[in-house]
Design a protein around this motif. Structure first.
Motif, PDB file in Angstrom:
ATOM      1  N   ALA A   1       5.137   0.535  -9.478  1.00  0.00           N
ATOM      2  CA  ALA A   1       5.950   0.180 -10.647  1.00  0.00           C
ATOM      3  C   ALA A   1       6.090  -1.340 -10.677  1.00  0.00           C
ATOM      4  CB  ALA A   1       7.326   0.829 -10.561  1.00  0.00           C
ATOM      5  N   PRO A   2       5.631  -1.969 -11.753  1.00  0.00           N
ATOM      6  CA  PRO A   2       5.695  -3.434 -11.822  1.00  0.00           C
ATOM      7  C   PRO A   2       7.114  -3.975 -11.912  1.00  0.00           C
ATOM      8  CG  PRO A   2       4.892  -2.528 -13.894  1.00  0.00           C
ATOM      9  CD  PRO A   2       4.960  -1.390 -12.924  1.00  0.00           C
ATOM     10  N   ASP A   3       8.046  -3.146 -12.369  1.00  0.00           N
ATOM     11  CA  ASP A   3       9.435  -3.600 -12.472  1.00  0.00           C
ATOM     12  C   ASP A   3      10.363  -2.389 -12.504  1.00  0.00           C
ATOM     13  OD1 ASP A   3       9.558  -2.666 -15.264  1.00  0.00           O
ATOM     14  OD2 ASP A   3       8.214  -4.361 -15.633  1.00  0.00           O
ATOM     15  N   ALA A   4      11.656  -2.677 -12.404  1.00  0.00           N
ATOM     16  CA  ALA A   4      12.645  -1.593 -12.363  1.00  0.00           C
ATOM     17  C   ALA A   4      12.605  -0.756 -13.639  1.00  0.00           C
ATOM     18  CB  ALA A   4      14.045  -2.174 -12.159  1.00  0.00           C
ATOM     19  N   GLY A   5      12.318  -1.417 -14.743  1.00  0.00           N
ATOM     20  CA  GLY A   5      12.310  -0.713 -16.022  1.00  0.00           C
ATOM     21  C   GLY A   5      11.300   0.419 -16.081  1.00  0.00           C
TER      22      GLY A   5
ATOM     23  N   ALA B   1       7.786  -8.156  -6.491  1.00  0.00           N
ATOM     24  CA  ALA B   1       7.113  -9.263  -7.181  1.00  0.00           C
ATOM     25  C   ALA B   1       5.649  -9.483  -6.796  1.00  0.00           C
ATOM     26  CB  ALA B   1       7.919 -10.542  -6.985  1.00  0.00           C
ATOM     27  N   PRO B   2       5.309  -9.519  -5.489  1.00  0.00           N
ATOM     28  CA  PRO B   2       3.911  -9.828  -5.154  1.00  0.00           C
ATOM     29  C   PRO B   2       2.976  -8.616  -5.201  1.00  0.00           C
ATOM     30  CG  PRO B   2       5.217  -9.694  -3.149  1.00  0.00           C
ATOM     31  CD  PRO B   2       6.151  -9.392  -4.290  1.00  0.00           C
ATOM     32  N   VAL B   3       3.536  -7.437  -5.412  1.00  0.00           N
ATOM     33  CA  VAL B   3       2.734  -6.210  -5.351  1.00  0.00           C
ATOM     34  C   VAL B   3       1.977  -6.004  -6.662  1.00  0.00           C
ATOM     35  CG1 VAL B   3       2.789  -3.731  -4.875  1.00  0.00           C
ATOM     36  CG2 VAL B   3       4.508  -5.226  -3.841  1.00  0.00           C
ATOM     37  N   THR B   4       0.750  -5.537  -6.547  1.00  0.00           N
ATOM     38  CA  THR B   4      -0.067  -5.231  -7.729  1.00  0.00           C
ATOM     39  C   THR B   4      -0.567  -3.795  -7.623  1.00  0.00           C
ATOM     40  OG1 THR B   4      -2.084  -5.941  -6.608  1.00  0.00           O
ATOM     41  CG2 THR B   4      -0.904  -7.624  -7.895  1.00  0.00           C
ATOM     42  N   GLN B   5      -1.101  -3.296  -8.716  1.00  0.00           N
ATOM     43  CA  GLN B   5      -1.682  -1.954  -8.695  1.00  0.00           C
ATOM     44  C   GLN B   5      -2.826  -1.896  -7.678  1.00  0.00           C
ATOM     45  OE1 GLN B   5      -0.798   1.014 -10.729  1.00  0.00           O
ATOM     46  NE2 GLN B   5      -1.912   1.723  -8.933  1.00  0.00           N
ATOM     47  N   GLU B   6      -3.603  -2.974  -7.639  1.00  0.00           N
ATOM     48  CA  GLU B   6      -4.744  -3.021  -6.710  1.00  0.00           C
ATOM     49  C   GLU B   6      -4.272  -2.920  -5.261  1.00  0.00           C
ATOM     50  OE1 GLU B   6      -5.929  -4.367 -10.530  1.00  0.00           O
ATOM     51  OE2 GLU B   6      -4.321  -5.156  -9.276  1.00  0.00           O
TER      52      GLU B   6
ATOM     53  N   MET C   1       4.216  -8.304   2.751  1.00  0.00           N
ATOM     54  CA  MET C   1       3.197  -7.365   2.259  1.00  0.00           C
ATOM     55  C   MET C   1       2.613  -6.506   3.398  1.00  0.00           C
ATOM     56  SD  MET C   1       2.747  -7.905  -1.148  1.00  0.00           S
ATOM     57  CE  MET C   1       1.097  -8.032  -1.816  1.00  0.00           C
ATOM     58  N   PRO C   2       2.336  -7.104   4.567  1.00  0.00           N
ATOM     59  CA  PRO C   2       1.835  -6.261   5.664  1.00  0.00           C
ATOM     60  C   PRO C   2       2.842  -5.180   6.070  1.00  0.00           C
ATOM     61  CG  PRO C   2       1.418  -8.578   6.132  1.00  0.00           C
ATOM     62  CD  PRO C   2       2.315  -8.531   4.929  1.00  0.00           C
ATOM     63  N   ALA C   3       4.135  -5.507   5.987  1.00  0.00           N
ATOM     64  CA  ALA C   3       5.171  -4.524   6.331  1.00  0.00           C
ATOM     65  C   ALA C   3       5.180  -3.384   5.312  1.00  0.00           C
ATOM     66  CB  ALA C   3       6.541  -5.194   6.384  1.00  0.00           C
ATOM     67  N   LEU C   4       4.884  -3.725   4.063  1.00  0.00           N
ATOM     68  CA  LEU C   4       4.810  -2.702   3.016  1.00  0.00           C
ATOM     69  C   LEU C   4       3.642  -1.757   3.317  1.00  0.00           C
ATOM     70  CD1 LEU C   4       6.136  -1.898   0.299  1.00  0.00           C
ATOM     71  CD2 LEU C   4       4.424  -3.290  -0.853  1.00  0.00           C
ATOM     72  N   LYS C   5       2.527  -2.356   3.705  1.00  0.00           N
ATOM     73  CA  LYS C   5       1.342  -1.561   4.067  1.00  0.00           C
ATOM     74  C   LYS C   5       1.657  -0.643   5.247  1.00  0.00           C
ATOM     75  CE  LYS C   5      -3.487  -2.123   5.549  1.00  0.00           C
ATOM     76  NZ  LYS C   5      -4.564  -3.105   5.808  1.00  0.00           N
ATOM     77  N   GLU C   6       2.326  -1.207   6.246  1.00  0.00           N
ATOM     78  CA  GLU C   6       2.672  -0.415   7.435  1.00  0.00           C
ATOM     79  C   GLU C   6       3.608   0.739   7.067  1.00  0.00           C
ATOM     80  OE1 GLU C   6       4.905  -0.707  11.769  1.00  0.00           O
ATOM     81  OE2 GLU C   6       4.762  -2.508  10.538  1.00  0.00           O
ATOM     82  N   ALA C   7       4.571   0.446   6.197  1.00  0.00           N
ATOM     83  CA  ALA C   7       5.524   1.487   5.788  1.00  0.00           C
ATOM     84  C   ALA C   7       4.798   2.638   5.094  1.00  0.00           C
ATOM     85  CB  ALA C   7       6.582   0.889   4.862  1.00  0.00           C
TER      86      ALA C   7
END
Length: 209
Positions: free
Chosen positions: A193-197, A177-182, A153-159
């Protein structure tokens, strides 16, 4: 049942061995490539909805996506010369420290089939590489970052923050999976996007398509 309806059913049910022939039959019957593609996108939308509601799971979604890719392969040579349908380029990768690619590949397939030109950076992608890809490719309208582990998750934030610092106007969508709108809001992403769909609809919404 029309040839296009046949294609839709085959994609929804994941009959990858039969899709290519059905697409060719639809073309031979006079159906336009774009109409066939739109029908397959609609089918994947149905599959995505079923996945979102827990009616089907990742294996079924992968099977449907594979079936669609077989159909897209038939259409690609026909549509290659027509760039008018392109929504622009989307850069996608799984963030640093994360080696998951199934979700990413599903999203790429969904976005590609929706009209984006996809650039796949693969997995374990450092933040700077996303920025380099934005600068190296033409007509980039969106960057998609995937993270499947809580530890990344920190890497996602950094990206997200690195992309935004270098390209403030660039739209960034995140998921995993661990990501939320918040969390997406907290790290400054434009979309989640909560999922690929649901990824294709959200991506199109972000760029105003």
């Amino acid at each position: 049942m029309s040839k296009i309806e046949d294609v839709k059913v085959l994609v929804e049910t994941g009959k990858s061995k039969k899709v290519a022939a059905a697409v060719q039959e639809a073309l031979d019957a006079g159906d336009k490539a774009q109409d066939i593609l739109d029908a397959m996108i609609a089918s994947m939308g149905v599959v995505g909805d079923k996945f979102s509601t827990g009616e089907i799971f990742v294996p079924e979604m992968l099977i449907a996506a594979k079936a669609m890719s077989k159909g897209v392969d038939v259409l690609k040579p026909i549509m290659a010369g027509d760039t008018s349908n392109s929504l622009g380029t989307c850069i996608m990768g799984t963030v640093a420290g994360d080696l998951h690619d199934i979700g990413k590949n599903l999203v790429i397939m969904m976005l590609e089939s929706s009209g984006f030109d996809m650039v796949d950076l693969g997995v374990d992608v450092p933040a700077e590489k996303f920025v380099e890809a934005v600068k190296e490719n033409d007509n980039v309208v969106l960057v998609a970052c995937s993270g499947l582990l809580t530890t990344t998750m920190p890497a996602l934030k950094e990206a997200v923050q690195t992309i935004k610092a270098a390209c403030p106007e660039m739209k960034v969508i995140v998921g995993g999976a661990p990501v939320t709108q918040e969390y997406a809001d907290e790290i400054g992403a434009d979309g989640y996007a909560p999922d690929a769909g649901s990824s294709a609809a959200k991506a199109k919404e972000l760029i105003g398509a």
